[in-house]
Design an enzyme around this catalytic site. Structure first.
Site, PDB file in Angstrom:
ATOM      1  N   ASP A  67       0.836  -1.199   0.000  1.00  0.00           N
ATOM      2  CA  ASP A  67       0.000   0.000   0.000  1.00  0.00           C
ATOM      3  C   ASP A  67       0.875   1.255   0.000  1.00  0.00           C
ATOM      4  O   ASP A  67       0.636   2.203  -0.751  1.00  0.00           O
ATOM      5  CB  ASP A  67      -0.918  -0.025   1.225  1.00  0.00           C
ATOM      6  CG  ASP A  67      -1.729   1.250   1.365  1.00  0.00           C
ATOM      7  OD1 ASP A  67      -2.641   1.463   0.545  1.00  0.00           O
ATOM      8  OD2 ASP A  67      -1.453   2.039   2.291  1.00  0.00           O
ATOM      9  N   GLU A 115      -1.647  -5.325  -4.038  1.00  0.00           N
ATOM     10  CA  GLU A 115      -0.733  -4.564  -3.177  1.00  0.00           C
ATOM     11  C   GLU A 115       0.376  -5.465  -2.637  1.00  0.00           C
ATOM     12  O   GLU A 115       1.550  -5.054  -2.593  1.00  0.00           O
ATOM     13  CB  GLU A 115      -1.508  -3.933  -2.022  1.00  0.00           C
ATOM     14  CG  GLU A 115      -2.399  -2.777  -2.454  1.00  0.00           C
ATOM     15  CD  GLU A 115      -3.144  -2.145  -1.293  1.00  0.00           C
ATOM     16  OE1 GLU A 115      -3.491  -0.955  -1.393  1.00  0.00           O
ATOM     17  OE2 GLU A 115      -3.387  -2.834  -0.278  1.00  0.00           O
TER      18      GLU A 115
END
Length: 228
Positions: A44, A116
């Site tokens: 992220d 991610e």
């Protein structure tokens, strides 16, 4: 599994020096340990940093708030899930039987998290520059669709304003079906634009998300066909 991961690496344009990182990135918590939750945390941050750098260079005229809104539209769950679907990431995931039966490999939240984690795995395996280059390649098609002037508006609002600006009737939204178990439902909603006999179908983890997706598809189609 090797067949799927080999294809995935070809789609990514890279080969992992440490295959265990790739395996971990593709392991949902329902499968066991080690899973991809820690990698998701790192990915992220890597994604946001890489995207921030990309947008900073690409849009020199945008201010901080505008850049933040554009970035938010590109790193949201729906956008990540779209990229993951393009990679056929779902077919590579290792999941528990319950998640497999409930269609978890198609769930946007799981696909977004896995993407991610995959970005983090590339960063750990080959460095930030390699991860940055991967983000550039994967997100360029979405970035090409970005309209900075409309980046602060959600798709339903943008579609409504597009139609109102041409004195046309507003779209209508209708539920098509609800998929999955009660704890992990997905909704399909149709967006109809009567003036153009246009109907698009969006899917999301809530009715609102599905409406937004269907509106986004409708607006993209209207703009691509240069109506009005």
């Amino acid at each position: 599994m090797t067949e799927f991961t080999d294809r995935l690496q070809r789609n990514l344009g890279l080969v992992f020096a440490d295959p265990s990182l790739l395996a971990q990135a593709l392991t949902h918590r329902s499968f066991g340990q080690p899973n991809n939750e820690r990698l998701e945390f790192l990915g992220d941050s890597v994604l946001n940093c890489a995207m921030s750098m990309k947008l900073f260079k690409r849009f020199p005229g945008l201010q901080e708030g505008e850049l933040s809104r554009v970035r938010a539209s590109l790193v949201c769950q729906d956008a990540l899930a779209r990229v993951a679907v393009g990679l056929d990431l779902g077919s590579c995931l290792r999941m528990g039987e319950g998640e497999l039966r409930s269609g978890g490999f198609r769930r946007p939240s799981i696909l977004a998290d896995a993407l991610e984690a995959l970005i983090a795995a590339v960063c750990l395996d080959a460095g930030f520059e390699a991860a940055h280059a991967l983000v550039d390649r994967l997100f360029e098609p979405l970035l090409a669709e970005v309209d900075p002037a409309a980046s602060g508006k959600d798709p339903k609002t943008a579609l409504q304003e597009w139609l109102q600006g041409r004195k046309m009737a507003l779209p209508t939204y209708s539920m098509i079906r609800v998929l999955g178990e009660a704890h992990a439902q997905e909704f399909e909603v149709a967006c109809e634009v009567p003036k153009f006999s246009l109907c698009t179908v969006g899917r999301g983890s809530s009715r609102r998300a599905a409406e937004q997706r269907s509106a986004e598809l409708a607006l993209a189609q209207l703009k691509s066909e240069r109506h009005g």
